[in-house]
Motif scaffolding. Structure first.
Motif, PDB file in Angstrom:
ATOM      1  N   LEU A   8      -1.095  -5.680   8.006  1.00  0.00           N
ATOM      2  CA  LEU A   8       0.273  -6.165   7.543  1.00  0.00           C
ATOM      3  C   LEU A   8       0.430  -5.359   5.728  1.00  0.00           C
ATOM      4  CD1 LEU A   8       2.304  -7.972   9.362  1.00  0.00           C
ATOM      5  CD2 LEU A   8       2.668  -5.948  10.281  1.00  0.00           C
ATOM      6  N   LYS A   9      -0.290  -6.008   5.358  1.00  0.00           N
ATOM      7  CA  LYS A   9      -0.536  -6.087   3.708  1.00  0.00           C
ATOM      8  C   LYS A   9      -1.119  -4.033   3.661  1.00  0.00           C
ATOM      9  CE  LYS A   9      -2.945  -7.808  -0.339  1.00  0.00           C
ATOM     10  NZ  LYS A   9      -3.776  -6.801  -0.864  1.00  0.00           N
ATOM     11  N   GLU A  10      -1.998  -4.290   4.250  1.00  0.00           N
ATOM     12  CA  GLU A  10      -2.930  -2.822   3.635  1.00  0.00           C
ATOM     13  C   GLU A  10      -0.994  -1.637   4.262  1.00  0.00           C
ATOM     14  OE1 GLU A  10      -7.563  -4.052   4.463  1.00  0.00           O
ATOM     15  OE2 GLU A  10      -6.344  -3.005   6.455  1.00  0.00           O
ATOM     16  N   THR A  11      -0.335  -1.964   5.742  1.00  0.00           N
ATOM     17  CA  THR A  11       0.272  -1.338   5.932  1.00  0.00           C
ATOM     18  C   THR A  11       1.164  -1.317   4.863  1.00  0.00           C
ATOM     19  OG1 THR A  11      -0.075  -2.239   8.113  1.00  0.00           O
ATOM     20  CG2 THR A  11       1.551  -0.776   7.580  1.00  0.00           C
ATOM     21  N   VAL A  12       1.473  -1.539   4.629  1.00  0.00           N
ATOM     22  CA  VAL A  12       2.452  -2.071   3.681  1.00  0.00           C
ATOM     23  C   VAL A  12       1.802  -1.120   2.361  1.00  0.00           C
ATOM     24  CG1 VAL A  12       4.298  -3.511   2.187  1.00  0.00           C
ATOM     25  CG2 VAL A  12       4.263  -3.919   3.919  1.00  0.00           C
ATOM     26  N   GLU A  13       1.238  -1.675   1.874  1.00  0.00           N
ATOM     27  CA  GLU A  13       0.434  -0.776   0.307  1.00  0.00           C
ATOM     28  C   GLU A  13       0.017   1.095   0.821  1.00  0.00           C
ATOM     29  OE1 GLU A  13      -1.605  -4.376  -1.460  1.00  0.00           O
ATOM     30  OE2 GLU A  13      -2.423  -2.791  -0.156  1.00  0.00           O
ATOM     31  N   ASN A  33       7.004 -10.373  12.951  1.00  0.00           N
ATOM     32  CA  ASN A  33       8.067  -9.734  13.165  1.00  0.00           C
ATOM     33  C   ASN A  33       7.975  -8.363  11.642  1.00  0.00           C
ATOM     34  OD1 ASN A  33      10.677  -8.439  12.663  1.00  0.00           O
ATOM     35  ND2 ASN A  33      11.212 -10.237  12.804  1.00  0.00           N
ATOM     36  N   LEU A  34       7.495  -7.306  12.645  1.00  0.00           N
ATOM     37  CA  LEU A  34       6.661  -5.855  12.306  1.00  0.00           C
ATOM     38  C   LEU A  34       7.889  -5.436  11.764  1.00  0.00           C
ATOM     39  CD1 LEU A  34       4.436  -4.364  15.247  1.00  0.00           C
ATOM     40  CD2 LEU A  34       3.839  -5.685  13.366  1.00  0.00           C
ATOM     41  N   VAL A  35       9.455  -5.772  11.784  1.00  0.00           N
ATOM     42  CA  VAL A  35      10.270  -4.192  11.382  1.00  0.00           C
ATOM     43  C   VAL A  35      11.124  -5.688  10.392  1.00  0.00           C
ATOM     44  CG1 VAL A  35      12.528  -3.836  11.553  1.00  0.00           C
ATOM     45  CG2 VAL A  35      11.078  -4.077  13.732  1.00  0.00           C
ATOM     46  N   LYS A  36      10.709  -6.846  10.261  1.00  0.00           N
ATOM     47  CA  LYS A  36      11.196  -7.222   9.225  1.00  0.00           C
ATOM     48  C   LYS A  36      10.277  -6.727   7.721  1.00  0.00           C
ATOM     49  CE  LYS A  36      12.797 -12.204   7.135  1.00  0.00           C
ATOM     50  NZ  LYS A  36      12.113 -11.755   6.230  1.00  0.00           N
ATOM     51  N   THR A  37       9.142  -7.344   7.896  1.00  0.00           N
ATOM     52  CA  THR A  37       8.244  -7.344   7.329  1.00  0.00           C
ATOM     53  C   THR A  37       7.778  -5.676   6.907  1.00  0.00           C
ATOM     54  OG1 THR A  37       6.541  -8.348   8.917  1.00  0.00           O
ATOM     55  CG2 THR A  37       4.934  -6.846   6.702  1.00  0.00           C
ATOM     56  N   ILE A  38       8.393  -4.988   7.155  1.00  0.00           N
ATOM     57  CA  ILE A  38       7.987  -3.756   6.876  1.00  0.00           C
ATOM     58  C   ILE A  38       9.501  -3.137   5.834  1.00  0.00           C
ATOM     59  CG2 ILE A  38       8.213  -1.246   7.025  1.00  0.00           C
ATOM     60  CD1 ILE A  38       5.496  -2.595   7.873  1.00  0.00           C
ATOM     61  N   LYS A  39      10.530  -3.349   6.377  1.00  0.00           N
ATOM     62  CA  LYS A  39      12.008  -3.321   5.992  1.00  0.00           C
ATOM     63  C   LYS A  39      11.691  -3.772   4.552  1.00  0.00           C
ATOM     64  CE  LYS A  39      16.214  -2.818   8.023  1.00  0.00           C
ATOM     65  NZ  LYS A  39      15.459  -0.980   7.609  1.00  0.00           N
ATOM     66  N   ASP A  40      11.491  -5.298   4.558  1.00  0.00           N
ATOM     67  CA  ASP A  40      11.712  -6.130   3.238  1.00  0.00           C
ATOM     68  C   ASP A  40      10.449  -4.793   2.362  1.00  0.00           C
ATOM     69  OD1 ASP A  40      13.357  -8.090   4.715  1.00  0.00           O
ATOM     70  OD2 ASP A  40      11.274  -9.787   4.800  1.00  0.00           O
ATOM     71  N   ALA A  41       9.714  -4.831   2.391  1.00  0.00           N
ATOM     72  CA  ALA A  41       8.861  -4.672   1.644  1.00  0.00           C
ATOM     73  C   ALA A  41       9.205  -2.846   1.793  1.00  0.00           C
ATOM     74  CB  ALA A  41       7.020  -4.144   1.802  1.00  0.00           C
ATOM     75  N   ILE A  42       9.532  -1.658   2.317  1.00  0.00           N
ATOM     76  CA  ILE A  42       9.475  -0.313   2.032  1.00  0.00           C
ATOM     77  C   ILE A  42      11.672  -0.584   2.589  1.00  0.00           C
ATOM     78  CG2 ILE A  42       9.445   1.601   2.748  1.00  0.00           C
ATOM     79  CD1 ILE A  42       6.583   0.553   3.156  1.00  0.00           C
TER      80      ILE A  42
END
Length: 302
Positions: free
Chosen positions: A39-44, A88-97
């Protein structure tokens, strides 16, 4: 318009950025063994695109897609990927992007991609069912541009099938249902039956015909309940020769009961370019959620 796609698989995440014509601008793949790192790599990856408008996610699961549930966007406890339980995929992505996000199952994403690709080719089509056959078995349904299911996603890999007479001694591998479709016809059943990885089992081995028999039954069930324009079989187990075996058993099982298109047009392998069914589907779902707004988990206007 800049759109994001996350094809969240059990072994890898395929992340892509593209445009509304479904053209990939940039794409990277990350191992999904360790959730925190993945998830870190995905967000970055997506943070490199500040003009990103929306993201579509097609995820392994089971994943909760009902917006009114407290665990919306979460990989549930039923997933066989233990490390991913309650992530939580959605929260992780939305919190960052901070962009609109649409999440569905991996097979729904692929089904949508095949639906879109068929329309791009000029086919008169309003419904597609997509089966993926690999480590597990799942299926997604698109009808008239909509997903179906009020209480959650379909689990069509866990339907019961009639046992092959030469396979009665095999108990199946599903930890929940034993000899359901997934328990009898997913990739790991090769090793259980033959002691060999599926890629090392020759196509004349009886295991292939047994598995084709089970998958054909699933296609018949789908034909008689959904009546789609086509059924697509994808995943690591599929090949043109194996699909021909499925067609043979399907023809015998259906026995001409209802009208369908020619078998080579009705039961197909994925036709989206570069095995990109889920990416195409994600781009389109991201575009639609951007237009419609979040809150359209099952029925998205065309």
């Amino acid at each position: 318009m800049l759109l994001g796609s996350i094809e969240a698989g059990g072994t890898k995440f395929v992340c892509a950025v593209g445009n509304e014509k479904y053209q990939i601008i940039e794409q990277e793949t990350f191992s999904s063994k360790v959730p925190e790192q993945t998830l870190k790599e995905t967000v970055e990856f997506f943070q490199r695109f500040p003009e990103l408008d929306a993201i579509g996610i097609a995820a392994f699961g089971p994943v909760e897609v009902r917006l009114d549930q407290a665990d919306y966007g979460v990989i549930t406890n039923n997933t066989p990927k233990i490390a991913w339980r309650n992530v939580n995929l959605v929260k992780t992505i939305k919190d960052a992007i901070d962009v609109p996000v649409f999440i569905t199952s991996d097979v729904n994403g692929s089904a949508y991609g095949e639906y879109v690709a068929a329309k791009q080719r000029g086919e008169k089509i309003d419904s597609v069912v997509y089966y993926t056959v690999g480590t597990g078995i799942g299926a997604g349904i698109v009808i008239d541009g909509h997903f179906i299911g009020a209480l959650g996603l379909q689990e069509m890999g866990h339907v019961k099938v009639k046992r092959h007479p030469d396979d009665l001694a095999f108990g199946g591998l599903c930890p929940h249902h034993g000899d359901c479709l997934e328990g009898l016809a997913s990739g790991p059943t090769f090793e259980a039956r033959t002691g060999k990885n599926g890629k090392n089992v020759p196509l004349d081995d009886p295991s292939w015909d047994i598995m084709a028999y089970y998958l054909a039954q699933a296609a018949v069930q789908t034909t008689l309940t959904v009546r789609p324009n086509k059924i697509v079989f994808g995943g690591g187990v599929l090949s043109p020769k194996f699909l021909d075996m499925i067609r043979k058993h399907f023809d015998q099982e259906l026995n001409g009961y209802v009208d369908i298109p020619p078998l080579d047009e009705y039961l197909t392998m994925p036709e989206a370019e570069n095995n990109g069914s889920a990416t195409v589907g994600d781009f389109e779902l991201a575009r639609k959620v951007l237009i419609a707004g979040e809150g359209h988990a099952f029925a998205i206007d065309r």
